[in-house]
Design an enzyme around this catalytic site. Structure first.
Site, mmCIF file in Angstrom:
data_model
loop_
_atom_site.group_PDB
_atom_site.id
_atom_site.type_symbol
_atom_site.label_atom_id
_atom_site.label_comp_id
_atom_site.label_asym_id
_atom_site.label_seq_id
_atom_site.Cartn_x
_atom_site.Cartn_y
_atom_site.Cartn_z
ATOM 1 C CD GLU A 76 -7.161 -9.653 1.324
ATOM 2 O OE1 GLU A 76 -6.626 -9.716 2.443
ATOM 3 O OE2 GLU A 76 -7.454 -10.654 0.642
ATOM 4 C CD GLU B 20 -5.698 -11.470 -3.010
ATOM 5 O OE1 GLU B 20 -5.772 -12.315 -2.090
ATOM 6 O OE2 GLU B 20 -5.140 -10.379 -2.872
#
Ligand SMILES: *[C@@H]1O[C@H](CO)[C@@H](O)[C@H](O)[C@H]1NC(C)=O
Ligand SMILES: *[C@@H]1O[C@H](CO)[C@@H](O)[C@H](O)[C@H]1NC(C)=O
Ligand SMILES: *[C@@H]1O[C@H](CO)[C@@H](O)[C@H](O)[C@H]1NC(C)=O
Ligand SMILES: *[C@@H]1O[C@H](CO)[C@@H](O)[C@H](O)[C@H]1NC(C)=O
Ligand SMILES: *[C@@H]1O[C@H](CO)[C@@H](O)[C@H](O)[C@H]1NC(C)=O
Length: 434
Positions: free
Chosen positions: A226, A346
């Protein structure tokens, strides 16, 4: 008298039994930590062909297109460091395999001070922890599962980019402007990270004696979990960093795929997609899904999906609508702009809070992937965030769950594995859990 007799005979006997048990368990532990694994299942490498993942080099000379159902368990390495908790890792991988899952994303980094740190200081490693990662890889292969290994965290957990910045400061470098984001631009810090990449990618597994760069149970390298670089909202700093690091990995390892680890937000240069973002804030984080994923050495695009965290205070219908547009946009980008597979690495919906809502959202994701697979589109799979099991609850967040505790969710996940597999396999193929 009887008592004396018993003591005289029994105590040595108990002693021998106890010694035997001790030796056995010590030896047993050593078996899995010292001696090489002599047999491993044959496995092909994952490659890409335009918008599709393919399994190549499977010893039969054929490439087959594949769509994935998978999951995240980020804690596998940490639980493999110490013998007693290793069974948690093999058990989690076994449960995943039973659900028909074939890919697991996990952390191959631990830069935080403490007994479980993999990297103690730049380029200095704890061999014991490295052996934990060796164990994870061997166990995954045993179960027919491939690992996406993430190499550093943008967030503070397990050290993250902030730890690298602190190392540079401790070494006397002047890291002053936009401190945390200097991870992406300071030359000394970039060198630290490259040294880390090199140590991992060129590692020889102490159990299997296979170099990580030659290990088919590794699905791909993920550059960073991320990434965000808010100090440069145009995404150009991150763009340069991704390019440099992806090229560097490819120079060491030509067999494995590389992905970024993006959440998937569109930047200001992709204005036509700004309506797809969960909010205006998402365009100012220094990332751009299109630009960042288009880099040559990036083999496939990664996307996350957290409607519950990204668009708070809305009802289920609004979240479903967002999710649907979010997935369509990224799959279509993979199809027509990037010409690369798009993996939703995810997807998370709070489960213990609302089971029905969770399953409905997850089913939306699975249906979209299934549709993509049937049409051979770029939407190549989804990885649920995240699975835990009994005894590792310390790693659980509100999106985590023990599969056996939620039979309906368990069934939903398993059905997805099976129907994806059914599209591509002839009826007589071994279906495992299907
Ligand atoms: C890649 O895909 C194309 C189109 O589906 C196909 O014609 C080609 O044979 C594939 N390449 C390989 C190496 O499998
Ligand atoms: C490759 O795949 C084709 C079509 O599925 C099949 O006919 C052929 O036997 C396969 N070749 C090998 C070497 O497995
Ligand atoms: C550190 O760099 C900044 C500019 O980036 C500069 O203003 C400052 O003087 C430098 N400090 C030292 C001790 O060199
Ligand atoms: C950098 O990250 C640390 C740890 O998350 C945080 O405490 C600090 O405020 C950040 N610094 C800046 C300038 O954002
Ligand atoms: C971002 O970084 C690039 C390259 O260093 C620079 O040219 C540009 O001005 C920066 N943009 C912003 C908004 O900071």
């Amino acid at each position: 008298m009887e008592g004396e007799w018993r003591e005289g005979r029994l105590y040595p006997l108990l002693g021998i039994l106890a010694l035997g048990t001790f030796l056995f368990s010590t030896f047993n532990d050593n078996l899995t930590t010292t001696f090489p694994v002599l047999w491993q299942p044959i496995m092909g490498f994952v490659g890409t062909n335009s918008t599709h993942f393919v399994i190549t080099d499977d010893g039969r000379g054929n490439q087959s297109v594949v769509y994935f159902n998978g999951w995240n368990s980020y804690w596998l390495m940490e639980k493999s460091v110490w013998g007693p908790s290793r069974s948690k890792v093999s058990n989690m991988l076994k449960i995943g395999a039973q659900m028909g899952l074939t890919v697991c994303r996990t952390w191959a980094f631990s830069d935080e001070d403490g007994p479980n740190a993999l990297q103690l200081s730049p380029g200095v490693f704890n061999e014991r922890v490295f052996r934990g990662l060796d164990y994870v890889i061997v166990e995954a292969r045993k179960r027919g599962i491939r690992l996406i290994l993430s190499l550093v965290n943008n967030l503070d957990a397990f050290g993250g980019k902030v730890r690298y910045v602190r190392w540079a400061q401790e070494a006397g470098f002047n890291v002053s402007s936009s401190v945390n984001d200097s991870f992406f631009s300071h030359s000394a810090i970039k060198d630290y990270y490259k040294a880390y990449i090199k140590a991992i990618v060129t590692r020889k597994n102490s159990l299997s004696r296979i170099k990580y760069s030659e290990e088919p149970a590794i699905f791909a390298w993920e550059l960073i979990n991320e990434p965000r670089c808010s100090s440069n909202s145009s995404a150009s700093v991150l763009q340069a960093w991704i390019t440099e690091m992806a090229v560097y990995i490819k120079s060491l390892d030509q067999k494995h795929l590389v992905t970024v680890g993006l959440e998937g937000f569109y930047g200001p240069k992709t204005a036509e997609r700004s309506g797809v973002n969960p909010g205006e804030w998402a365009a100012s984080l220094g990332t751009d899904f299109i630009q960042n994923s288009a880099i040559n050495s990036i083999d496939f695009a990664s996307v996350h999906a957290y409607p519950d965290s990204w668009i708070k205070h809305t009802d289920l219908e609004a979240k479903e609508k967002f999710l649907s547009i979010w997935m369509d946009a990224h799959i279509s980008d993979g199809e027509s702009v990037l010409k690369k597979p798009v993996l939703f690495t995810e997807v998370g919906f709070p489960l213990p809070i609302n089971e029905k809502e969770h399953d409905r959202m997850l089913k939306n994701v699975y249906d979209r992937i299934y549709e993509s697979a049937k049409k051979r589109e770029a939407g190549a799979g989804a990885l649920i965030w995240q699975l835990v099991e009994e005894g590792v609850e310390e790693y659980a967040d509100k999106f985590s769950f023990i599969p056996a505790d939620y039979p309906a969710t368990y069934k939903l996940i398993t059905q997805q594995s099976c129907r994806l597999r059914r599209i591509f396999s002839s009826s007589q193929t071994n279906q495992n859990s299907c």
